[in-house]
Design an enzyme around this catalytic site. Structure first.
Site, PDB file in Angstrom:
ATOM      1  N   LEU A   1     -37.092 -20.419  19.330  1.00  0.00           N
ATOM      2  CA  LEU A   1     -35.504 -20.556  18.753  1.00  0.00           C
ATOM      3  C   LEU A   1     -35.523 -19.346  19.125  1.00  0.00           C
ATOM      4  O   LEU A   1     -34.024 -18.798  18.952  1.00  0.00           O
ATOM      5  CB  LEU A   1     -35.234 -21.102  17.279  1.00  0.00           C
ATOM      6  CG  LEU A   1     -35.120 -22.486  17.221  1.00  0.00           C
ATOM      7  CD1 LEU A   1     -35.243 -22.604  15.459  1.00  0.00           C
ATOM      8  CD2 LEU A   1     -34.964 -22.958  18.343  1.00  0.00           C
TER       9      LEU A   1
ATOM     10  N   HIS B   1     -35.993 -29.498  26.422  1.00  0.00           N
ATOM     11  CA  HIS B   1     -34.911 -29.817  25.602  1.00  0.00           C
ATOM     12  C   HIS B   1     -34.486 -30.899  25.980  1.00  0.00           C
ATOM     13  O   HIS B   1     -34.095 -32.000  26.206  1.00  0.00           O
ATOM     14  CB  HIS B   1     -33.750 -28.947  26.772  1.00  0.00           C
ATOM     15  CG  HIS B   1     -32.297 -28.606  26.135  1.00  0.00           C
ATOM     16  ND1 HIS B   1     -31.914 -27.618  25.102  1.00  0.00           N
ATOM     17  CD2 HIS B   1     -31.253 -29.712  25.682  1.00  0.00           C
ATOM     18  CE1 HIS B   1     -30.939 -27.979  25.072  1.00  0.00           C
ATOM     19  NE2 HIS B   1     -30.301 -29.314  24.493  1.00  0.00           N
TER      20      HIS B   1
ATOM     21  N   GLY C   1     -43.888 -27.904  15.084  1.00  0.00           N
ATOM     22  CA  GLY C   1     -44.718 -27.595  16.439  1.00  0.00           C
ATOM     23  C   GLY C   1     -45.500 -29.213  17.036  1.00  0.00           C
ATOM     24  O   GLY C   1     -46.483 -29.298  17.378  1.00  0.00           O
ATOM     25  N   SER C   2     -44.209 -30.973  16.519  1.00  0.00           N
ATOM     26  CA  SER C   2     -45.162 -31.667  17.388  1.00  0.00           C
ATOM     27  C   SER C   2     -45.633 -31.399  18.674  1.00  0.00           C
ATOM     28  O   SER C   2     -46.303 -32.118  19.186  1.00  0.00           O
ATOM     29  CB  SER C   2     -44.192 -33.161  16.616  1.00  0.00           C
ATOM     30  OG  SER C   2     -43.419 -32.492  17.552  1.00  0.00           O
TER      31      SER C   2
ATOM     32  N   GLU D   1     -40.090 -36.672  24.104  1.00  0.00           N
ATOM     33  CA  GLU D   1     -40.477 -35.044  24.443  1.00  0.00           C
ATOM     34  C   GLU D   1     -41.901 -35.083  24.261  1.00  0.00           C
ATOM     35  O   GLU D   1     -43.355 -34.816  25.237  1.00  0.00           O
ATOM     36  CB  GLU D   1     -40.188 -34.662  23.406  1.00  0.00           C
ATOM     37  CG  GLU D   1     -38.347 -34.446  23.461  1.00  0.00           C
ATOM     38  CD  GLU D   1     -38.645 -33.107  22.025  1.00  0.00           C
ATOM     39  OE1 GLU D   1     -38.412 -32.376  22.092  1.00  0.00           O
ATOM     40  OE2 GLU D   1     -37.238 -33.464  22.051  1.00  0.00           O
TER      41      GLU D   1
ATOM     42  N   ASN E   1     -39.705 -24.801  29.473  1.00  0.00           N
ATOM     43  CA  ASN E   1     -39.221 -25.172  27.813  1.00  0.00           C
ATOM     44  C   ASN E   1     -38.891 -26.649  27.638  1.00  0.00           C
ATOM     45  O   ASN E   1     -38.587 -27.456  29.120  1.00  0.00           O
ATOM     46  CB  ASN E   1     -37.696 -24.557  27.937  1.00  0.00           C
ATOM     47  CG  ASN E   1     -37.104 -24.492  26.773  1.00  0.00           C
ATOM     48  OD1 ASN E   1     -38.044 -25.001  25.359  1.00  0.00           O
ATOM     49  ND2 ASN E   1     -36.185 -24.392  26.455  1.00  0.00           N
TER      50      ASN E   1
ATOM     51  N   ILE F   1     -35.958 -14.949  25.614  1.00  0.00           N
ATOM     52  CA  ILE F   1     -36.960 -14.933  26.303  1.00  0.00           C
ATOM     53  C   ILE F   1     -36.854 -13.607  26.641  1.00  0.00           C
ATOM     54  O   ILE F   1     -35.575 -14.105  27.401  1.00  0.00           O
ATOM     55  CB  ILE F   1     -38.070 -15.795  27.230  1.00  0.00           C
ATOM     56  CG1 ILE F   1     -38.781 -16.731  26.543  1.00  0.00           C
ATOM     57  CG2 ILE F   1     -38.590 -15.847  27.682  1.00  0.00           C
ATOM     58  CD1 ILE F   1     -40.058 -16.468  25.555  1.00  0.00           C
TER      59      ILE F   1
HETATM   60  C1  GRF Z   1     -37.933 -30.906  19.983  1.00  0.00           C
HETATM   61  O1  GRF Z   1     -37.138 -31.106  19.909  1.00  0.00           O
HETATM   62  C2  GRF Z   1     -37.744 -29.289  21.542  1.00  0.00           C
HETATM   63  O2  GRF Z   1     -37.033 -30.946  22.058  1.00  0.00           O
HETATM   64  C3  GRF Z   1     -36.667 -28.269  20.711  1.00  0.00           C
HETATM   65  O3  GRF Z   1     -37.126 -28.078  19.651  1.00  0.00           O
HETATM   66  C4  GRF Z   1     -37.564 -28.960  18.833  1.00  0.00           C
HETATM   67  C5  GRF Z   1     -39.718 -29.423  18.434  1.00  0.00           C
HETATM   68  O4  GRF Z   1     -39.698 -30.102  17.366  1.00  0.00           O
HETATM   69  N1  GRF Z   1     -36.769 -26.828  22.104  1.00  0.00           N
HETATM   70  P1  GRF Z   1     -41.342 -29.887  17.237  1.00  0.00           P
HETATM   71  O5  GRF Z   1     -41.718 -27.953  17.082  1.00  0.00           O
HETATM   72  O6  GRF Z   1     -42.070 -29.394  18.131  1.00  0.00           O
HETATM   73  O7  GRF Z   1     -41.861 -31.140  16.360  1.00  0.00           O
END
Ligand code: GRF
Length: 205
Positions: free
Chosen positions: A82, A101, A11-12, A171, A99, A85
């Protein structure tokens, strides 16, 4: 904009979005964090922000929709979620599910390309650049209209961990920006493509 964050892991990305809201960089509210994993790290982070946690069964769409309606959610943000949907949920929130990616889609996307597998494939391919894509969710994996994309360099001595860390940093910058564009009505969709109505020059690292 009332957001539900769906996440299965640490959940970062949730944390970066919640922090952007706290710092007034994003005009939105996260009204719930939904996870299919009871022990997902994202739940502990949500508690720290005093945001309600909802444990879901991914295929029980009726219950998920009931929770979303009870919380008045109008935007679903997938952040490391993961599971696929269900079509019914996509139909209920047209162009309101996003989303993130960890590559430059359509490269290194699709079924089976998630987490470390994406970065592994990037390293094996020998490409010099990877990146981050924020896109709307449609019925397939990683094929919805692209909202924002930014490149991240691949270094010769990278391994999966070093590359993932560099991409994750990007991200954390990009997701709040994409959400702010949506919150401020700066996103239009035409012919299945996103048109951005702000003046920020884009397409540069
Ligand atoms: C991220 O790399 C995102 O792009 C992918 O899953 C990871 C989630 O990381 N879909 P976090 O749980 O938000 O730390």
């Amino acid at each position: 904009m009332k957001i539900a964050v769906f996440a299965s892991g640490s959940g970062s990305n949730f944390q970066s979005i919640a922090t952007a809201i706290q710092n007034a960089k994003l005009s939105a509210q996260i009204v719930g964090v939904f996870s299919n994993k009871k022990d997902a790290g994202v739940f502990a982070r949500a508690v720290a922000f005093q945001i309600p946690c909802v444990h879901i069964r991914p295929n029980d769409v009726a219950t998920i929709i009931a929770h979303l309606e009870a919380l008045n959610v109008n935007t679903i943000v997938l952040a490391g979620y993961l599971r696929k949907i269900p079509d019914e949920l996509i139909a209920k929130f047209p162009n309101r599910i996003l989303n993130i990616h960890p590559s430059l889609l359509p490269a290194f996307g699709g079924h089976g390309f998630y987490g470390a597998k994406v970065h592994q494939a990037v390293l094996e391919s020998g490409v010099r650049w990877t990146g981050v894509t924020i896109h709307f969710v449609d019925a397939e994996y990683d094929t919805g209209a692209i909202i924002l994309q930014e490149p991240v360099p691949v270094r010769q001595d990278d391994n999966v961990e070093t590359l993932a860390a560099r991409v994750l940093k990007k991200e954390h910058q990009l997701y709040p920006q994409a959400l702010q564009l949506l919150a401020s009505g700066k996103i239009q969709i035409k012919d299945r493509k996103v048109i951005l109505l702000d003046k920020t020059p884009r397409g540069y690292p």
